[in-house]
Scaffold this active site. Structure first.
Site, short mmCIF file in Angstrom:
data_model
loop_
_atom_site.label_atom_id
_atom_site.label_comp_id
_atom_site.label_asym_id
_atom_site.label_seq_id
_atom_site.Cartn_x
_atom_site.Cartn_y
_atom_site.Cartn_z
N GLY A 52 0.72 -1.41 -0.20
CA GLY A 52 -0.13 -0.01 -0.11
C GLY A 52 0.75 1.48 -0.10
N TRP A 54 2.53 2.91 -2.58
CA TRP A 54 1.97 3.87 -3.59
C TRP A 54 0.47 4.47 -3.19
CZ3 TRP A 54 3.11 2.76 -9.32
CH2 TRP A 54 4.78 2.79 -9.42
N ASP A 72 -5.02 -5.80 -5.79
CA ASP A 72 -3.73 -6.89 -5.50
C ASP A 72 -4.43 -8.28 -5.32
OD1 ASP A 72 -0.61 -6.06 -4.92
OD2 ASP A 72 -1.48 -8.18 -4.44
N ASP A 112 2.52 -1.18 -10.49
CA ASP A 112 3.85 -1.64 -9.86
C ASP A 112 3.98 -2.94 -9.96
OD1 ASP A 112 6.44 -0.94 -8.88
OD2 ASP A 112 5.83 -0.81 -6.70
N LYS A 152 5.40 -0.19 -14.36
CA LYS A 152 6.61 -0.59 -14.00
C LYS A 152 7.00 -1.81 -14.82
CE LYS A 152 7.69 -3.79 -10.80
NZ LYS A 152 7.80 -3.35 -9.49
C1 LIG Z 1 6.25 -4.57 -5.90
S1 LIG Z 1 4.72 -5.08 -5.40
C2 LIG Z 1 3.79 -3.63 -5.13
C3 LIG Z 1 4.31 -2.53 -4.08
C4 LIG Z 1 3.13 -1.46 -3.89
N1 LIG Z 1 3.47 -0.65 -5.24
C5 LIG Z 1 3.67 -0.59 -2.61
O1 LIG Z 1 4.29 0.51 -2.88
O2 LIG Z 1 3.37 -1.28 -1.68
C6 LIG Z 1 3.97 -5.89 -6.60
C7 LIG Z 1 2.51 -6.54 -6.15
O3 LIG Z 1 1.83 -6.96 -7.59
C8 LIG Z 1 0.89 -7.97 -7.24
N2 LIG Z 1 0.45 -8.87 -8.35
C9 LIG Z 1 1.29 -9.74 -8.99
N3 LIG Z 1 0.52 -10.09 -9.98
C10 LIG Z 1 -0.65 -9.80 -9.88
C11 LIG Z 1 -2.04 -9.72 -10.43
N4 LIG Z 1 -2.09 -10.77 -11.61
N5 LIG Z 1 -3.23 -9.14 -10.05
C12 LIG Z 1 -2.95 -8.46 -9.21
N6 LIG Z 1 -1.76 -8.10 -8.48
C13 LIG Z 1 -0.67 -8.87 -8.90
C14 LIG Z 1 1.90 -8.88 -6.05
O4 LIG Z 1 1.00 -9.52 -5.22
C15 LIG Z 1 2.42 -7.66 -5.36
O5 LIG Z 1 1.92 -7.32 -4.14
#
Ligand SMILES: C[S@@+](CC[C@H](N)C(=O)[O-])C[C@H]1O[C@@H](n2cnc3c(N)ncnc32)[C@H](O)[C@@H]1O
Length: 198
Positions: A52, A54, A72, A112, A152
């Site tokens: 969370g 962002w 997510d 992201d 990203k």
């Molecule tokens: C790097 S983290 C995001 C960090 C976030 N921007 C923050 O600042 O807290 C990437 C996220 O992408 C989610 N994710 C990956 N594939 C996904 C999908 N198909 N649908 C939804 N979320 C997905 C992962 O569960 C993970 O929590």
């Protein structure tokens, strides 16, 4: 300690001290300082939002008249004054919920998204680009005309083709790497401006 680790630690410490849920928060903060993506009153969809960080930045920027919708697969700790959809971005119910909550008027899509990384650069790159294509598909349904997006991506062979696809939908696509992103990391951010659905 390696220099790269020290940068990671520096932003981790800053995130803890300033109450952000992730050090990634600083990447969006820096992107926004350079490109003014987020504005007061905007409706933002943050794809891949957990935990969370962002969303916290977005919420601060859009203010009380704005709306922040996080998506997510993972469950997140509730964040006041935001909406959360737990689900895979490929699922139809996720798109339907976004349209409902936003009244079909999304100003900015943030992504992201990261796959579970394997350490195999090419495989991780391919998986991440695939996720970003799904984020673009979703954007094509929810984003308003002239809207903006930040995606990203992991750098690699398939990036150029993706940028070509994005340029068909956005008038301007800028590649950037914020200072908070470690140089050794393959991640880079695509700033997409002026969405044109046709
Ligand atoms: C790097 S983290 C995001 C960090 C976030 N921007 C923050 O600042 O807290 C990437 C996220 O992408 C989610 N994710 C990956 N594939 C996904 C999908 N198909 N649908 C939804 N979320 C997905 C992962 O569960 C993970 O929590």
């Amino acid at each position: 300690m390696k220099l790269t680790d020290s940068k990671k630690d520096q932003f981790r410490r800053l995130a803890r001290d300033q109450g952000y849920r992730s050090r990634s928060a600083f990447k969006l903060k820096q992107i926004n300082q350079s490109y003014r993506i987020l504005n007061k009153g905007d409706c933002i969809v943050d794809i891949g939002c957990a935990p969370g960080g962002w969303m916290q930045i977005a919420l601060h920027e859009v203010g009380t008249k704005g709306k922040v919708i996080g998506v997510d697969i993972k469950k997140i700790e509730p964040l006041s004054n935001t909406f959360n959809i737990q689900g895979n971005i490929e699922d139809e119910h996720v798109t339907d919920n976004i349209l409902k909550i936003s009244n079909s008027c999304v100003d900015v899509v943030l992504s992201d998204l990261s796959p579970n990384v394997s350490g195999n650069w090419e495989l991780d790159h391919a998986r991440q680009i695939d996720l970003t294509r799904n984020a673009l598909r979703l954007s094509n349904i929810v984003l308003k005309k002239r809207g903006k997006a930040v995606f990203k991506v992991f750098q690699g062979d398939m990036l150029n083709e993706l940028v070509v696809e994005l340029k068909k939908k956005f008038k301007k696509v800028i590649l950037t790497k914020p200072n908070a992103s470690r140089q050794v990391s393959s991640e880079i951010y695509l700033i997409c401006l002026d969405y044109n659905p046709i």
